[in-house]
Design a protein around this motif. Structure first.
Motif, PDB file in Angstrom:
ATOM      1  N   HIS A 151       0.814  -1.212   0.000  1.00  0.00           N
ATOM      2  CA  HIS A 151       0.000   0.000   0.000  1.00  0.00           C
ATOM      3  C   HIS A 151       0.851   1.268   0.000  1.00  0.00           C
ATOM      4  CE1 HIS A 151      -3.416   2.645   1.053  1.00  0.00           C
ATOM      5  NE2 HIS A 151      -4.135   1.684   0.514  1.00  0.00           N
ATOM      6  N   GLY A 152       2.101   1.138  -0.403  1.00  0.00           N
ATOM      7  CA  GLY A 152       2.974   2.310  -0.489  1.00  0.00           C
ATOM      8  C   GLY A 152       3.265   2.911   0.869  1.00  0.00           C
ATOM      9  N   ASP A 153       3.359   4.225   0.915  1.00  0.00           N
ATOM     10  CA  ASP A 153       3.620   4.941   2.164  1.00  0.00           C
ATOM     11  C   ASP A 153       2.295   5.416   2.746  1.00  0.00           C
ATOM     12  OD1 ASP A 153       6.369   4.618   1.954  1.00  0.00           O
ATOM     13  OD2 ASP A 153       6.618   6.462   0.799  1.00  0.00           O
ATOM     14  N   SER A 154       1.732   4.613   3.635  1.00  0.00           N
ATOM     15  CA  SER A 154       0.420   4.918   4.219  1.00  0.00           C
ATOM     16  C   SER A 154       0.420   4.814   5.727  1.00  0.00           C
ATOM     17  CB  SER A 154      -0.638   3.967   3.645  1.00  0.00           C
ATOM     18  OG  SER A 154      -0.714   4.076   2.257  1.00  0.00           O
ATOM     19  N   GLY A 155       1.589   4.914   6.343  1.00  0.00           N
ATOM     20  CA  GLY A 155       1.655   4.818   7.800  1.00  0.00           C
ATOM     21  C   GLY A 155       1.067   3.512   8.293  1.00  0.00           C
ATOM     22  N   HIS A 156       0.283   3.592   9.354  1.00  0.00           N
ATOM     23  CA  HIS A 156      -0.311   2.397   9.967  1.00  0.00           C
ATOM     24  C   HIS A 156      -1.686   2.072   9.352  1.00  0.00           C
ATOM     25  CE1 HIS A 156      -0.462  -0.792  12.844  1.00  0.00           C
ATOM     26  NE2 HIS A 156      -1.379  -0.243  13.608  1.00  0.00           N
ATOM     27  N   ILE A 157      -1.983   2.684   8.228  1.00  0.00           N
ATOM     28  CA  ILE A 157      -3.249   2.457   7.497  1.00  0.00           C
ATOM     29  C   ILE A 157      -4.422   2.597   8.465  1.00  0.00           C
ATOM     30  CG2 ILE A 157      -4.449   1.009   5.804  1.00  0.00           C
ATOM     31  CD1 ILE A 157      -1.798  -0.395   5.201  1.00  0.00           C
ATOM     32  N   ASN A 158      -4.460   3.738   9.132  1.00  0.00           N
ATOM     33  CA  ASN A 158      -5.496   4.023  10.121  1.00  0.00           C
ATOM     34  C   ASN A 158      -6.041   5.433   9.884  1.00  0.00           C
ATOM     35  OD1 ASN A 158      -3.341   5.566  11.005  1.00  0.00           O
ATOM     36  ND2 ASN A 158      -3.072   4.489  12.932  1.00  0.00           N
ATOM     37  N   ALA A 159      -6.751   5.981  10.852  1.00  0.00           N
ATOM     38  CA  ALA A 159      -7.346   7.313  10.685  1.00  0.00           C
ATOM     39  C   ALA A 159      -6.287   8.376  10.413  1.00  0.00           C
ATOM     40  CB  ALA A 159      -8.163   7.676  11.925  1.00  0.00           C
ATOM     41  N   GLU A 160      -5.122   8.244  11.054  1.00  0.00           N
ATOM     42  CA  GLU A 160      -4.054   9.226  10.865  1.00  0.00           C
ATOM     43  C   GLU A 160      -3.450   9.171   9.460  1.00  0.00           C
ATOM     44  OE1 GLU A 160      -4.230   7.233  13.701  1.00  0.00           O
ATOM     45  OE2 GLU A 160      -5.140   8.898  14.782  1.00  0.00           O
ATOM     46  N   SER A 161      -3.733   8.116   8.719  1.00  0.00           N
ATOM     47  CA  SER A 161      -3.215   7.972   7.355  1.00  0.00           C
ATOM     48  C   SER A 161      -4.028   8.763   6.344  1.00  0.00           C
ATOM     49  CB  SER A 161      -3.197   6.487   6.959  1.00  0.00           C
ATOM     50  OG  SER A 161      -2.378   5.749   7.838  1.00  0.00           O
ATOM     51  N   GLY A 162      -5.147   9.349   6.786  1.00  0.00           N
ATOM     52  CA  GLY A 162      -5.966  10.174   5.905  1.00  0.00           C
ATOM     53  C   GLY A 162      -6.722   9.397   4.843  1.00  0.00           C
ATOM     54  N   LEU A 163      -7.092   8.161   5.137  1.00  0.00           N
ATOM     55  CA  LEU A 163      -7.769   7.318   4.145  1.00  0.00           C
ATOM     56  C   LEU A 163      -9.281   7.500   4.129  1.00  0.00           C
ATOM     57  CD1 LEU A 163      -5.818   4.010   4.869  1.00  0.00           C
ATOM     58  CD2 LEU A 163      -5.450   5.586   2.974  1.00  0.00           C
ATOM     59  N   GLY A 164      -9.826   8.172   5.129  1.00  0.00           N
ATOM     60  CA  GLY A 164     -11.276   8.298   5.223  1.00  0.00           C
ATOM     61  C   GLY A 164     -11.902   6.914   5.326  1.00  0.00           C
ATOM     62  N   SER A 165     -12.915   6.656   4.514  1.00  0.00           N
ATOM     63  CA  SER A 165     -13.587   5.350   4.562  1.00  0.00           C
ATOM     64  C   SER A 165     -12.850   4.292   3.737  1.00  0.00           C
ATOM     65  CB  SER A 165     -15.034   5.468   4.094  1.00  0.00           C
ATOM     66  OG  SER A 165     -15.072   5.847   2.727  1.00  0.00           O
ATOM     67  N   TRP A 166     -11.731   4.640   3.172  1.00  0.00           N
ATOM     68  CA  TRP A 166     -10.838   3.740   2.449  1.00  0.00           C
ATOM     69  C   TRP A 166     -11.583   2.849   1.439  1.00  0.00           C
ATOM     70  CZ3 TRP A 166      -7.959  -1.130   4.354  1.00  0.00           C
ATOM     71  CH2 TRP A 166      -6.857  -1.403   3.524  1.00  0.00           C
ATOM     72  N   PRO A 167     -12.115   3.450   0.375  1.00  0.00           N
ATOM     73  CA  PRO A 167     -12.865   2.687  -0.627  1.00  0.00           C
ATOM     74  C   PRO A 167     -12.030   1.592  -1.292  1.00  0.00           C
ATOM     75  CG  PRO A 167     -12.796   5.043  -1.196  1.00  0.00           C
ATOM     76  CD  PRO A 167     -12.098   4.879   0.112  1.00  0.00           C
ATOM     77  N   GLU A 168     -10.734   1.834  -1.476  1.00  0.00           N
ATOM     78  CA  GLU A 168      -9.853   0.827  -2.071  1.00  0.00           C
ATOM     79  C   GLU A 168      -9.824  -0.445  -1.213  1.00  0.00           C
ATOM     80  OE1 GLU A 168      -5.112   0.317  -3.212  1.00  0.00           O
ATOM     81  OE2 GLU A 168      -5.790   2.115  -2.172  1.00  0.00           O
ATOM     82  N   GLY A 169      -9.767  -0.259   0.102  1.00  0.00           N
ATOM     83  CA  GLY A 169      -9.783  -1.395   1.015  1.00  0.00           C
ATOM     84  C   GLY A 169     -11.112  -2.121   0.975  1.00  0.00           C
ATOM     85  N   HIS A 170     -12.196  -1.358   0.835  1.00  0.00           N
ATOM     86  CA  HIS A 170     -13.519  -1.996   0.781  1.00  0.00           C
ATOM     87  C   HIS A 170     -13.656  -2.854  -0.469  1.00  0.00           C
ATOM     88  CE1 HIS A 170     -17.945  -2.373   1.093  1.00  0.00           C
ATOM     89  NE2 HIS A 170     -17.585  -2.530   2.365  1.00  0.00           N
ATOM     90  N   LEU A 171     -13.022  -2.454  -1.558  1.00  0.00           N
ATOM     91  CA  LEU A 171     -13.026  -3.299  -2.769  1.00  0.00           C
ATOM     92  C   LEU A 171     -12.287  -4.611  -2.514  1.00  0.00           C
ATOM     93  CD1 LEU A 171     -12.410  -0.668  -5.599  1.00  0.00           C
ATOM     94  CD2 LEU A 171     -14.533  -1.909  -5.095  1.00  0.00           C
TER      95      LEU A 171
END
Length: 179
Positions: A151-171
């Motif tokens: 997932h590239g540079d996305s930190g801990h893949i959490n709220a602090e990563s700025g992903l919002g509802s993370w549509p890519e993850g939902h796919l």
């Protein structure tokens, strides 16, 4: 698949209101596996709670794990007699509980089981995750027989990563549900 059979497994300290797991829970009706103590997680207690919830599902569940929740999935799978209760797992930003700096906080979570998971899984990891290096995450994915997603540079893949509802993850989750 019924939304109640998509189980959200947060990590240590739970997932806050702006975490993608919480957003998915509210938006899609997925069910969080509530633990007795988010601040002082006991491996055996968390495994027993997951087992109880899985046995209550009316069809095989899909697990959506973040951080320590990923280690919970591996730990549960290594001891459960009910692996058929899981259809698949989305494992996001696993926490490396074997790191020295974790020390006493997660003492009972080491060693991490490295058995192949008895169900399909996809592991998503970030290059700059402060809780697990990318190579360690790749090793876990290989050991668990999981598909590895960089997932590239996305930190801990959490709220602090700025992903919002993370549509890519939902796919990614939808792929597991539909397989």
């Amino acid at each position: 698949m019924k939304p109640a059979n998509v189980l959200i497994l947060p990590g240590w300290e739970g997932s806050g209101e702006k975490h993608w797991q919480s957003l998915w829970e509210r938006r899609h009706g997925y069910r969080r596996v509530e633990q007795h103590d988010w601040m002082h997680p006991l491996r055996g207690d968390w495994i027993a709670r997951l087992e109880d919830v899985l046995l209550g599902c009316d069809e095989p569940a899909v697990l959506v794990a973040h951080s320590l929740g990923c280690i919970l999935v591996a730990a549960w799978a290594s001891v459960s007699r009910n692996p058929q209760r899981v259809k698949g797992a989305l494992l996001v930003a696993p926490a490396d509980t074997e790191r020295e700096e974790v020390g006493g906080a997660l003492r009972g979570w080491s060693p991490i089981p490295l058995d192949t998971l008895p169900f399909p899984a996809a592991l998503v990891a970030s290059h700059d995750d402060p809780h697990c290096g990318i190579e360690r995450a790749r090793l876990l994915a290989t050991a668990w027989g999981s598909r590895f997603i960089d997932h590239g540079d996305s930190g801990h893949i959490n709220a602090e990563s700025g992903l919002g509802s993370w549509p890519e993850g939902h796919l990614l989750l939808q792929d597991l549900i539909n397989d």
